[in-house]
Write an enzyme that holds these catalytic residues in place. Structure first.
Site, PDB file in Angstrom:
ATOM      1  N   LYS A 152     -23.799  -3.410  -8.220  1.00 33.99           N
ATOM      2  CA  LYS A 152     -23.140  -2.887  -7.020  1.00 33.99           C
ATOM      3  C   LYS A 152     -24.155  -2.844  -5.897  1.00 33.99           C
ATOM      4  CE  LYS A 152     -19.075  -1.325  -5.773  1.00 33.99           C
ATOM      5  NZ  LYS A 152     -17.774  -1.776  -6.285  1.00 33.99           N
TER       6      LYS A 152
HETATM    7  P1  NAD Z   1     -10.764  -0.314   1.943  1.00 31.66           P
HETATM    8  O1  NAD Z   1     -11.956   0.069   2.739  1.00 31.66           O
HETATM    9  O2  NAD Z   1     -10.047  -1.578   2.245  1.00 31.66           O
HETATM   10  O3  NAD Z   1      -9.661   0.861   2.008  1.00 31.66           O
HETATM   11  C1  NAD Z   1      -9.944   2.193   1.674  1.00 31.66           C
HETATM   12  C2  NAD Z   1      -8.728   3.044   2.035  1.00 31.66           C
HETATM   13  O4  NAD Z   1      -8.953   4.387   1.577  1.00 31.66           O
HETATM   14  C3  NAD Z   1      -8.490   3.158   3.544  1.00 31.66           C
HETATM   15  O5  NAD Z   1      -7.095   3.206   3.790  1.00 31.66           O
HETATM   16  C4  NAD Z   1      -9.135   4.490   3.904  1.00 31.66           C
HETATM   17  O6  NAD Z   1      -8.593   5.089   5.075  1.00 31.66           O
HETATM   18  C5  NAD Z   1      -8.786   5.296   2.657  1.00 31.66           C
HETATM   19  N1  NAD Z   1      -9.666   6.444   2.434  1.00 31.66           N
HETATM   20  C6  NAD Z   1     -11.017   6.500   2.540  1.00 31.66           C
HETATM   21  N2  NAD Z   1     -11.447   7.743   2.263  1.00 31.66           N
HETATM   22  C7  NAD Z   1     -10.351   8.464   1.953  1.00 31.66           C
HETATM   23  C8  NAD Z   1     -10.131   9.805   1.564  1.00 31.66           C
HETATM   24  N3  NAD Z   1     -11.150  10.654   1.458  1.00 31.66           N
HETATM   25  N4  NAD Z   1      -8.858  10.211   1.327  1.00 31.66           N
HETATM   26  C9  NAD Z   1      -7.827   9.352   1.462  1.00 31.66           C
HETATM   27  N5  NAD Z   1      -7.969   8.070   1.814  1.00 31.66           N
HETATM   28  C10 NAD Z   1      -9.211   7.633   2.066  1.00 31.66           C
HETATM   29  O7  NAD Z   1     -11.245  -0.262   0.418  1.00 31.66           O
HETATM   30  P2  NAD Z   1     -10.595  -1.000  -0.837  1.00 31.66           P
HETATM   31  O8  NAD Z   1     -11.288  -2.297  -1.008  1.00 31.66           O
HETATM   32  O9  NAD Z   1      -9.105  -0.930  -0.740  1.00 31.66           O
HETATM   33  O10 NAD Z   1     -11.112  -0.065  -2.022  1.00 31.66           O
HETATM   34  C11 NAD Z   1     -10.441   1.134  -2.403  1.00 31.66           C
HETATM   35  C12 NAD Z   1     -10.916   1.544  -3.789  1.00 31.66           C
HETATM   36  O11 NAD Z   1     -10.662   0.475  -4.710  1.00 31.66           O
HETATM   37  C13 NAD Z   1     -12.420   1.832  -3.908  1.00 31.66           C
HETATM   38  O12 NAD Z   1     -12.613   2.832  -4.872  1.00 31.66           O
HETATM   39  C14 NAD Z   1     -12.979   0.516  -4.407  1.00 31.66           C
HETATM   40  O13 NAD Z   1     -14.225   0.676  -5.065  1.00 31.66           O
HETATM   41  C15 NAD Z   1     -11.871   0.115  -5.367  1.00 31.66           C
HETATM   42  N6  NAD Z   1     -11.844  -1.307  -5.690  1.00 31.66           N
HETATM   43  C16 NAD Z   1     -11.734  -2.249  -4.726  1.00 31.66           C
HETATM   44  C17 NAD Z   1     -11.693  -3.589  -5.079  1.00 31.66           C
HETATM   45  C18 NAD Z   1     -11.496  -4.693  -4.065  1.00 31.66           C
HETATM   46  O14 NAD Z   1     -11.312  -5.843  -4.486  1.00 31.66           O
HETATM   47  N7  NAD Z   1     -11.482  -4.419  -2.785  1.00 31.66           N
HETATM   48  C19 NAD Z   1     -11.780  -3.963  -6.434  1.00 31.66           C
HETATM   49  C20 NAD Z   1     -11.868  -2.961  -7.410  1.00 31.66           C
HETATM   50  C21 NAD Z   1     -11.889  -1.639  -7.009  1.00 31.66           C
END
Ligand code: NAD
Length: 415
Positions: A105
């Site tokens: 990471k």
């Molecule tokens: P992103 O930045 O595209 O979106 C994050 C979302 O969460 C946004 O809508 C933001 O406003 C919201 N958010 C942030 N803090 C918050 C809080 N305290 N309370 C409520 N909402 C909140 O990120 P993403 O890529 O969608 O990732 C989201 C989660 O999924 C993370 O935990 C990430 O590690 C995990 N993840 C992402 C991927 C990927 O391919 N992008 C893959 C596996 C896991």
């Protein structure tokens, strides 16, 4: 991190499973440490001419089963400890879906929401050059995570290629399609969550048509989950982001919420819904809850409020171990992060393979292979859960740790 530190939380789960599987200390000790950890402090010229020094990390947890793989996060609160925890989850996730990767990471402590595109590009290029001693298509392959996107991956690929003197497509995944990205990658994590939700519903004998859904987080993962589940006939009654949430008992028009979000950068103030808080969203009466935002959202203090029957963890580490126990006692079916959100790393793997072969697949082929990989992993975890009489998280950890330990044994690291 609230209940204990983030990496310790993952290590204590690994420890408990190693006890159960009677894993030799030599292997257990390797899983409880990260193999390589790099902290970088680097200057970036801001648009107003001043120079700021940013701190970033790249952590490789374990590479026994192949090159390490894991996203890069841009967020003001990232720490080395959190990066270690997320790297360890990547090792486990790659093993659960049986792709030949270890886990890594990366992160930079910055707030991309208040930075210009030029500032983000300069930050990304300098961070890439700092971590270039660790990354590479055969060594460690970054991808998008919170606060990063295909554009950031394109800058990483370009900077790395400049250092090498030739184009290196497979150094990152989640790139734009024009420079070697895979069809289907942008929606892959959300798509994988929906494949899992469908399989859980089938297993529990619940129809998705009319099932009520609440989604926390409306970014890359949450917005795709909400749109696809609405497409399956689910009633998406609640959605939230960092600014707050919205609720409609009749079901939200997810496409229209998405358009509102594109315009205003948030779901709040969407007119055809009631305003709710993130705490209220998690406590909604619904069939499926998808936390798809950040870590530590379901903690000991709010678990009793949760009324969902099924939780599909789109986010990494949204549930603490203390909360897990309460959910299990309350009969909530929890699909753990290392299975539920593995669709992203699966299609990243497909992108890496396509780049190495310089031969690209159709979107149908990608989605078909994703369905197969997620279906197989779900089946294996469910079988482990039933045969060992453990919940899905413990079963996923058992399957992953068994595969990693078998690989360590095969490599003869500790003859
Ligand atoms: P992103 O930045 O595209 O979106 C994050 C979302 O969460 C946004 O809508 C933001 O406003 C919201 N958010 C942030 N803090 C918050 C809080 N305290 N309370 C409520 N909402 C909140 O990120 P993403 O890529 O969608 O990732 C989201 C989660 O999924 C993370 O935990 C990430 O590690 C995990 N993840 C992402 C991927 C990927 O391919 N992008 C893959 C596996 C896991």
């Amino acid at each position: 991190m609230t209940e204990t530190n983030a990496f310790q939380m993952v290590v204590s789960r690994i420890d408990a499973i190693c006890d159960k599987l009677k894993v030799k200390d030599a292997y257990r000790l390797r899983l409880e440490k990260c193999e390589r950890e790099l902290t970088v402090n680097f200057p970036v010229r801001m648009d107003d001419g001043t120079v700021k020094v940013f701190t970033g990390f790249r952590v490789q947890h374990n590479d026994t089963r192949g090159p390490t793989k894991g996203g890069i996060r841009y967020h003001p609160d990232v720490t080395l400890d959190e990066t270690r925890a997320l790297a360890a989850l990547m090792t486990l996730k790659s093993a659960v879906v049986n792709i030949p990767y270890g886990g890594a990471k990366g992160a930079v402590a910055c707030d991309p929401r208040v930075m210009s595109q030029n500032e983000l590009e300069r930050l990304t290029r300098r961070y890439t050059s700092e971590i270039s001693i660790l990354i590479g298509p055969e060594r460690d392959i970054p991808a998008p995570d919170v606060g990063t996107n295909p554009q950031v991956m394109a800058w990483i690929m370009d900077t790395y290629s400049m250092l090498k003197g030739y184009s290196v497509l497979s150094v990152v995944t989640g790139k734009p399609i024009g420079i070697g990205g895979s069809k289907g990658r942008l929606s892959a994590t959300g798509c994988g969550c929906v494949i899992i939700a469908r399989l859980v519903a089938q297993h529990l004998g619940i129809g998705l048509e009319g099932a009520t859904v609440a989604v926390q987080g409306f970014g890359n993962v949450g917005s795709v989950v909400a749109r696809l589940l609405a497409g399956e006939g689910c009633k998406v009654i609640g959605i939230s982001d960092v600014n707050g949430g919205i609720y409609s008992a009749k079901g939200l028009d997810v496409d229209s919420v998405f358009a509102h979000c594109q315009e205003t950068d948030s779901v709040v103030d969407y007119k055809v819904a009631e305003a709710i808080t993130n705490a209220e969203l998690l406590a909604l009466e619904c069939d499926i809850l998808v936390p798809a935002a950040m870590e530590d959202q379901i903690v000991k203090a709010n678990t009793a409020d949760i009324k969902a029957r099924i939780i599909v963890e789109g986010a990494n580490a949204p549930t603490t171990p203390e909360a897990d126990e309460i959910l299990s006692d309350n009969g909530v079916f929890v699909v753990p992060d290392i299975l539920a959100n593995a669709g992203g790393v699966v299609v990243s793997y497909f992108e890496w393979v396509q780049g190495l072969q310089a031969f690209f697949w159709s979107e149908d082929e990608v989605n078909h292979q994703l369905q197969t990989a997620m279906g197989n992993a779900f089946g294996e975890v469910l079988e482990m859960s039933q045969s060992e009489k453990v919940d899905m998280r413990n079963a996923a950890y058992m399957l992953a740790i068994k595969r990693i330990v078998d690989a360590m044994e095969a490599r003869g690291i500790f003859p």
